[in-house]
Design a protein around this motif. Structure first.
Motif, PDB file in Angstrom:
ATOM      1  N   PRO A  83       0.748  -1.230   0.028  1.00 53.66           N
ATOM      2  CA  PRO A  83      -0.155  -0.225   0.017  1.00 53.66           C
ATOM      3  C   PRO A  83       0.608   1.259   0.067  1.00 53.66           C
ATOM      4  CG  PRO A  83      -0.192  -1.150   2.099  1.00 53.66           C
ATOM      5  CD  PRO A  83       0.589  -2.048   1.169  1.00 53.66           C
ATOM      6  N   GLY A  84       2.164   1.141   0.369  1.00 53.42           N
ATOM      7  CA  GLY A  84       2.933   2.320   0.175  1.00 53.42           C
ATOM      8  C   GLY A  84       3.498   2.693  -1.284  1.00 53.42           C
ATOM      9  N   THR A  85       2.952   1.729  -2.017  1.00 46.75           N
ATOM     10  CA  THR A  85       3.320   2.160  -3.498  1.00 46.75           C
ATOM     11  C   THR A  85       2.007   2.588  -4.081  1.00 46.75           C
ATOM     12  OG1 THR A  85       5.136   0.608  -3.741  1.00 46.75           O
ATOM     13  CG2 THR A  85       3.941   1.536  -5.959  1.00 46.75           C
ATOM     14  N   GLN A  86       1.893   3.826  -4.707  1.00 51.61           N
ATOM     15  CA  GLN A  86       0.926   4.320  -5.610  1.00 51.61           C
ATOM     16  C   GLN A  86       0.846   3.906  -7.055  1.00 51.61           C
ATOM     17  OE1 GLN A  86      -1.659   5.696  -4.075  1.00 51.61           O
ATOM     18  NE2 GLN A  86      -0.876   6.003  -2.007  1.00 51.61           N
ATOM     19  N   VAL A  87      -0.261   4.040  -7.680  1.00 48.71           N
ATOM     20  CA  VAL A  87      -0.196   3.651  -8.909  1.00 48.71           C
ATOM     21  C   VAL A  87      -0.907   4.944  -9.971  1.00 48.71           C
ATOM     22  CG1 VAL A  87      -1.139   1.941 -10.818  1.00 48.71           C
ATOM     23  CG2 VAL A  87      -0.378   1.029  -8.698  1.00 48.71           C
ATOM     24  N   VAL A  88      -0.211   5.113 -11.012  1.00 46.50           N
ATOM     25  CA  VAL A  88      -0.958   6.114 -12.021  1.00 46.50           C
ATOM     26  C   VAL A  88      -0.784   5.244 -13.243  1.00 46.50           C
ATOM     27  CG1 VAL A  88      -0.537   8.118 -13.351  1.00 46.50           C
ATOM     28  CG2 VAL A  88       0.047   8.088 -10.792  1.00 46.50           C
ATOM     29  N   VAL A  89      -2.109   5.294 -13.565  1.00 47.20           N
ATOM     30  CA  VAL A  89      -2.326   4.346 -15.150  1.00 47.20           C
ATOM     31  C   VAL A  89      -1.851   5.129 -16.261  1.00 47.20           C
ATOM     32  CG1 VAL A  89      -3.970   3.609 -16.643  1.00 47.20           C
ATOM     33  CG2 VAL A  89      -4.193   2.757 -14.207  1.00 47.20           C
ATOM     34  N   LEU A  90      -0.859   4.958 -17.094  1.00 50.58           N
ATOM     35  CA  LEU A  90      -0.818   5.590 -18.465  1.00 50.58           C
ATOM     36  C   LEU A  90      -0.957   4.595 -19.471  1.00 50.58           C
ATOM     37  CD1 LEU A  90       0.645   8.149 -19.404  1.00 50.58           C
ATOM     38  CD2 LEU A  90       2.870   6.942 -19.175  1.00 50.58           C
ATOM     39  N   THR A  91      -2.020   5.025 -20.145  1.00 53.15           N
ATOM     40  CA  THR A  91      -2.706   4.124 -21.160  1.00 53.15           C
ATOM     41  C   THR A  91      -3.196   4.902 -22.371  1.00 53.15           C
ATOM     42  OG1 THR A  91      -4.046   2.392 -21.775  1.00 53.15           O
ATOM     43  CG2 THR A  91      -4.892   4.146 -20.061  1.00 53.15           C
ATOM     44  N   THR A  92      -3.213   4.014 -23.589  1.00 56.27           N
ATOM     45  CA  THR A  92      -3.802   4.800 -24.866  1.00 56.27           C
ATOM     46  C   THR A  92      -5.471   4.685 -24.726  1.00 56.27           C
ATOM     47  OG1 THR A  92      -2.154   3.733 -26.133  1.00 56.27           O
ATOM     48  CG2 THR A  92      -4.362   4.266 -27.089  1.00 56.27           C
ATOM     49  N   TYR A  93      -5.928   4.063 -23.765  1.00 55.58           N
ATOM     50  CA  TYR A  93      -7.328   3.867 -23.783  1.00 55.58           C
ATOM     51  C   TYR A  93      -7.980   4.864 -22.731  1.00 55.58           C
ATOM     52  CZ  TYR A  93      -5.849  -0.032 -26.320  1.00 55.58           C
ATOM     53  OH  TYR A  93      -5.253  -0.914 -27.235  1.00 55.58           O
ATOM     54  N   ALA A  94      -9.115   5.320 -22.839  1.00 60.03           N
ATOM     55  CA  ALA A  94      -9.966   6.316 -21.811  1.00 60.03           C
ATOM     56  C   ALA A  94     -11.260   5.866 -21.897  1.00 60.03           C
ATOM     57  CB  ALA A  94      -9.832   8.011 -22.066  1.00 60.03           C
ATOM     58  N   ASP A  95     -11.595   4.736 -22.357  1.00 60.49           N
ATOM     59  CA  ASP A  95     -13.288   4.425 -22.256  1.00 60.49           C
ATOM     60  C   ASP A  95     -13.517   3.743 -20.867  1.00 60.49           C
ATOM     61  OD1 ASP A  95     -12.637   0.964 -22.373  1.00 60.49           O
ATOM     62  OD2 ASP A  95     -11.242   2.076 -23.605  1.00 60.49           O
ATOM     63  N   ASP A  96     -14.761   3.599 -20.703  1.00 58.70           N
ATOM     64  CA  ASP A  96     -15.218   3.096 -19.319  1.00 58.70           C
ATOM     65  C   ASP A  96     -14.960   2.080 -18.880  1.00 58.70           C
ATOM     66  OD1 ASP A  96     -16.576   5.650 -19.254  1.00 58.70           O
ATOM     67  OD2 ASP A  96     -18.609   4.737 -19.340  1.00 58.70           O
ATOM     68  N   GLU A  97     -14.750   0.990 -20.033  1.00 60.24           N
ATOM     69  CA  GLU A  97     -14.287  -0.313 -19.816  1.00 60.24           C
ATOM     70  C   GLU A  97     -12.817  -0.348 -19.200  1.00 60.24           C
ATOM     71  OE1 GLU A  97     -15.172  -2.962 -22.935  1.00 60.24           O
ATOM     72  OE2 GLU A  97     -17.633  -2.674 -22.844  1.00 60.24           O
ATOM     73  N   SER A  98     -11.947   0.452 -19.690  1.00 64.90           N
ATOM     74  CA  SER A  98     -10.594   0.601 -19.045  1.00 64.90           C
ATOM     75  C   SER A  98     -10.603   1.519 -17.928  1.00 64.90           C
ATOM     76  CB  SER A  98      -9.912   0.878 -20.001  1.00 64.90           C
ATOM     77  OG  SER A  98      -9.680   0.220 -21.267  1.00 64.90           O
ATOM     78  N   LEU A  99     -11.200   2.532 -17.870  1.00 58.06           N
ATOM     79  CA  LEU A  99     -11.115   3.666 -16.688  1.00 58.06           C
ATOM     80  C   LEU A  99     -11.442   2.956 -15.504  1.00 58.06           C
ATOM     81  CD1 LEU A  99     -10.760   6.506 -15.600  1.00 58.06           C
ATOM     82  CD2 LEU A  99     -12.809   7.116 -16.408  1.00 58.06           C
ATOM     83  N   PHE A 100     -12.845   2.583 -15.466  1.00 50.37           N
ATOM     84  CA  PHE A 100     -13.393   2.348 -14.055  1.00 50.37           C
ATOM     85  C   PHE A 100     -12.772   0.959 -13.354  1.00 50.37           C
ATOM     86  CE2 PHE A 100     -16.477   5.200 -16.080  1.00 50.37           C
ATOM     87  CZ  PHE A 100     -16.319   5.989 -14.956  1.00 50.37           C
ATOM     88  N   PRO A 101     -12.372  -0.116 -14.105  1.00 47.39           N
ATOM     89  CA  PRO A 101     -11.877  -1.365 -13.165  1.00 47.39           C
ATOM     90  C   PRO A 101     -10.418  -0.898 -12.946  1.00 47.39           C
ATOM     91  CG  PRO A 101     -12.673  -2.158 -15.467  1.00 47.39           C
ATOM     92  CD  PRO A 101     -12.892  -0.376 -15.572  1.00 47.39           C
TER      93      PRO A 101
END
Length: 227
Positions: A83-101
């Motif tokens: 939990p001390g490591t944060q995650v930032v997604v860096l992706t090509t996709y910004a659709d709901d099926e990628s974003l919300f999961p």
């Protein structure tokens, strides 16, 4: 040796992306910017989790669609175990099926790959300070999702053998939504909506949307508006 007063340690970052050229490009870009130190890079989610265990970085820049273990699953595992490591997604996709999961898995930031280096660094710094590191387009989508009207709940036992999802689609038809609008509301494809409509028409003997509206009111799935 202590840090000079007024200076902050750079954020220690792992970059995870299955495309070698993209991954190396991100590493090179971040190496030119202050406030970030790239300590490792991974070619898939499994390797990303292993590097977090080994290196204990502050942040992982996580692609989503990778072999062996995708970005959302890797994010879930990292946030549960480290939990001390944060995650930032860096992706090509910004659709709901990628974003919300990805957000449900515990990602604190979400950027698309057209983000510049300074925007990536800002997102990293934001998540480390406890804020969200979201691109403007993602923020807009979240606001749209929150402002979308909620469909009337389908009854626990839908009539004529309809599934709960088919009853939800029927309610939205009765509200006057098109197939495309129903797909957006339920966050599914238009083809899936058409399948549900075909199934519920077959089960109920309905022939068109006008009959579907009358049926929905007659079965109490939709209540007439109060004057």
């Amino acid at each position: 040796m202590t840090e000079p007063e007024g200076e902050t340690k750079p954020a220690r970052v792992v970059v995870a992306d299955d495309q070698t050229v993209v991954r190396e490009g991100i590493v090179m870009l971040l190496g030119l910017l202050p406030g970030v130190e790239v300590v490792g890079s991974a070619g898939d989610g499994e390797e990303a989790v292993r590097l977090v265990e080994e290196l204990a970085p502050d942040v992982v820049l996580m692609d989503l669609r990778m072999p062996r273990c995708d970005g959302a699953e890797a994010t879930r595992r990292i946030r549960c175990a480290y939990p001390g490591t944060q995650v930032v997604v860096l992706t090509t996709y910004a659709d709901d099926e990628s974003l919300f999961p990805a957000l449900h898995a515990g990602a604190r930031g979400y950027l698309t790959k057209d983000a510049g280096g300074e925007e990536i660094v800002r997102a990293v710094q934001s998540v480390l300070s406890g804020d969200a590191g979201l691109s403007p387009s993602v923020q807009r989508r979240l606001l749209e999702r929150l402002s979308e009207p909620k469909p009337q709940p389908a009854p626990a036992e839908a009539p004529d053998g309809l599934t709960v999802r088919e009853a939800e689609v029927l309610v939205l038809i009765a509200e006057g939504l098109s197939n495309h609008e129903i797909a957006r509301r339920l966050h599914v494809s238009t083809a899936t909506v058409k399948t549900h409509i075909n199934n519920l028409f077959a089960k109920t003997g309905l022939k068109d949307r006008a009959q579907a509206v009358r049926y929905a009111y007659a079965k109490g799935l939709v209540r007439p508006p109060v004057e």
